[in-house]
Design a protein around this motif. Sequence first.
Motif, PDB file in Angstrom:
ATOM      1  N   ALA A  48       0.706  -1.277   0.092  1.00 56.39           N
ATOM      2  CA  ALA A  48       0.032   0.090  -0.123  1.00 56.39           C
ATOM      3  C   ALA A  48       0.826   1.245  -0.145  1.00 56.39           C
ATOM      4  O   ALA A  48       0.578   2.304  -0.902  1.00 56.39           O
ATOM      5  N   ILE A  49       1.676   1.308   0.889  1.00 58.62           N
ATOM      6  CA  ILE A  49       2.728   2.384   0.854  1.00 58.62           C
ATOM      7  C   ILE A  49       3.521   2.537  -0.384  1.00 58.62           C
ATOM      8  O   ILE A  49       3.782   3.820  -1.000  1.00 58.62           O
ATOM      9  N   ALA A  50       4.036   1.460  -1.017  1.00 57.82           N
ATOM     10  CA  ALA A  50       4.708   1.301  -2.134  1.00 57.82           C
ATOM     11  C   ALA A  50       3.743   2.073  -3.473  1.00 57.82           C
ATOM     12  O   ALA A  50       4.151   2.840  -4.375  1.00 57.82           O
ATOM     13  N   ARG A  51       2.461   1.761  -3.352  1.00 54.84           N
ATOM     14  CA  ARG A  51       1.450   2.037  -4.380  1.00 54.84           C
ATOM     15  C   ARG A  51       1.306   3.449  -4.265  1.00 54.84           C
ATOM     16  O   ARG A  51       1.215   4.273  -5.447  1.00 54.84           O
ATOM     17  N   ASP A  52       1.116   4.102  -2.857  1.00 59.22           N
ATOM     18  CA  ASP A  52       0.956   5.664  -2.608  1.00 59.22           C
ATOM     19  C   ASP A  52       2.353   6.153  -3.340  1.00 59.22           C
ATOM     20  O   ASP A  52       2.103   7.415  -4.126  1.00 59.22           O
ATOM     21  N   MET A  53       3.480   5.669  -3.178  1.00 59.35           N
ATOM     22  CA  MET A  53       4.618   6.436  -3.596  1.00 59.35           C
ATOM     23  C   MET A  53       4.769   6.132  -5.277  1.00 59.35           C
ATOM     24  O   MET A  53       5.215   7.425  -5.843  1.00 59.35           O
ATOM     25  N   ALA A  54       4.221   5.096  -5.841  1.00 62.83           N
ATOM     26  CA  ALA A  54       4.447   5.003  -7.228  1.00 62.83           C
ATOM     27  C   ALA A  54       3.308   6.141  -7.911  1.00 62.83           C
ATOM     28  O   ALA A  54       3.711   6.578  -9.051  1.00 62.83           O
ATOM     29  N   ASP A  55       2.074   6.235  -7.145  1.00 58.39           N
ATOM     30  CA  ASP A  55       1.418   7.381  -7.807  1.00 58.39           C
ATOM     31  C   ASP A  55       1.952   8.661  -7.740  1.00 58.39           C
ATOM     32  O   ASP A  55       1.332   9.545  -8.661  1.00 58.39           O
ATOM     33  N   LEU A  56       2.815   8.964  -7.257  1.00 58.97           N
ATOM     34  CA  LEU A  56       3.602  10.292  -7.228  1.00 58.97           C
ATOM     35  C   LEU A  56       4.542  10.647  -8.389  1.00 58.97           C
ATOM     36  O   LEU A  56       4.706  11.602  -8.934  1.00 58.97           O
ATOM     37  N   VAL A  57       4.747   9.576  -9.088  1.00 51.57           N
ATOM     38  CA  VAL A  57       5.582   9.595 -10.325  1.00 51.57           C
ATOM     39  C   VAL A  57       4.590   9.888 -11.548  1.00 51.57           C
ATOM     40  O   VAL A  57       3.869   9.087 -11.977  1.00 51.57           O
ATOM     41  N   ASP A  58       4.952  10.831 -12.435  1.00 59.14           N
ATOM     42  CA  ASP A  58       4.486  11.587 -13.438  1.00 59.14           C
ATOM     43  C   ASP A  58       4.556  10.287 -14.688  1.00 59.14           C
ATOM     44  O   ASP A  58       3.597  10.170 -15.320  1.00 59.14           O
ATOM     45  N   ASP A  59       5.831  10.286 -14.907  1.00 67.08           N
ATOM     46  CA  ASP A  59       6.143   9.186 -15.994  1.00 67.08           C
ATOM     47  C   ASP A  59       6.979   8.216 -15.811  1.00 67.08           C
ATOM     48  O   ASP A  59       8.173   8.052 -15.454  1.00 67.08           O
ATOM     49  N   PRO A  60       6.514   7.023 -15.327  1.00 62.83           N
ATOM     50  CA  PRO A  60       7.208   5.988 -14.902  1.00 62.83           C
ATOM     51  C   PRO A  60       8.433   5.513 -16.087  1.00 62.83           C
ATOM     52  O   PRO A  60       9.399   4.698 -15.529  1.00 62.83           O
ATOM     53  N   ALA A  61       8.276   5.701 -17.117  1.00 66.40           N
ATOM     54  CA  ALA A  61       9.209   5.363 -18.147  1.00 66.40           C
ATOM     55  C   ALA A  61      10.683   6.310 -17.820  1.00 66.40           C
ATOM     56  O   ALA A  61      11.677   5.752 -18.326  1.00 66.40           O
ATOM     57  N   GLN A  62      10.366   7.251 -17.026  1.00 71.93           N
ATOM     58  CA  GLN A  62      11.685   8.068 -16.853  1.00 71.93           C
ATOM     59  C   GLN A  62      12.420   7.199 -15.621  1.00 71.93           C
ATOM     60  O   GLN A  62      13.699   7.875 -15.300  1.00 71.93           O
ATOM     61  N   ILE A  63      11.989   6.492 -14.966  1.00 71.11           N
ATOM     62  CA  ILE A  63      12.607   5.714 -13.683  1.00 71.11           C
ATOM     63  C   ILE A  63      13.755   5.131 -14.352  1.00 71.11           C
ATOM     64  O   ILE A  63      13.589   4.075 -15.159  1.00 71.11           O
ATOM     65  N   GLU A  64      14.961   5.103 -13.613  1.00 68.19           N
ATOM     66  CA  GLU A  64      16.247   4.414 -14.314  1.00 68.19           C
ATOM     67  C   GLU A  64      16.652   3.477 -13.337  1.00 68.19           C
ATOM     68  O   GLU A  64      17.081   2.182 -13.629  1.00 68.19           O
ATOM     69  N   VAL A  65      16.316   3.651 -11.950  1.00 68.12           N
ATOM     70  CA  VAL A  65      17.022   2.778 -11.156  1.00 68.12           C
ATOM     71  C   VAL A  65      16.001   2.623  -9.699  1.00 68.12           C
ATOM     72  O   VAL A  65      15.480   3.929  -9.338  1.00 68.12           O
ATOM     73  N   ILE A  66      15.733   1.505  -9.249  1.00 70.53           N
ATOM     74  CA  ILE A  66      15.143   1.781  -8.025  1.00 70.53           C
ATOM     75  C   ILE A  66      15.846   0.983  -6.996  1.00 70.53           C
ATOM     76  O   ILE A  66      16.595  -0.139  -7.051  1.00 70.53           O
ATOM     77  N   VAL A  67      15.940   1.408  -5.539  1.00 70.44           N
ATOM     78  CA  VAL A  67      16.973   0.976  -4.798  1.00 70.44           C
ATOM     79  C   VAL A  67      16.210   0.613  -3.267  1.00 70.44           C
ATOM     80  O   VAL A  67      15.097   1.371  -3.265  1.00 70.44           O
ATOM     81  N   GLY A  68      16.650  -0.519  -2.604  1.00 71.25           N
ATOM     82  CA  GLY A  68      16.130  -0.495  -1.375  1.00 71.25           C
ATOM     83  C   GLY A  68      17.058  -1.381  -0.551  1.00 71.25           C
ATOM     84  O   GLY A  68      18.192  -1.835  -0.826  1.00 71.25           O
ATOM     85  N   PRO A  69      16.641  -1.694   0.556  1.00 76.41           N
ATOM     86  CA  PRO A  69      17.599  -2.588   1.367  1.00 76.41           C
ATOM     87  C   PRO A  69      17.654  -3.930   1.028  1.00 76.41           C
ATOM     88  O   PRO A  69      16.689  -4.466   0.492  1.00 76.41           O
ATOM     89  N   THR A  70      18.995  -4.496   1.115  1.00 78.55           N
ATOM     90  CA  THR A  70      19.086  -5.731   0.922  1.00 78.55           C
ATOM     91  C   THR A  70      18.280  -6.885   1.818  1.00 78.55           C
ATOM     92  O   THR A  70      18.479  -6.718   3.141  1.00 78.55           O
TER      93      THR A  70
END
Length: 75
Positions: A48-70
């Motif tokens: 749910a939190i990730a979905r809310d964050m993704a909704d903030l992105v205007d153009d997902p095609a412009q995302i080059e890298v996604i990082v997170g904890p191992t």
Amino acid sequence: MNNSNALDLLAKAGAILTNGHFLYTSGKHGSAYVNKDAIYKFPNYIQAIARDMADLVDDPAQIEVIVGPTMGGAY
């Protein structure tokens, strides 16, 4: 992002600790702490939190890298 939703989910997961004495990595002291690891037990909250964050992105095609904890079986 719906901040109140994220805060509610963090609270439900027991991730928000208050009325304590915490020494932060910066060396500063505080009375509250968010234990991000507590939410990993609730994948639906993370989704749910990730979905809310993704909704903030205007153009997902412009995302080059996604990082997170191992987590898990990473070597």
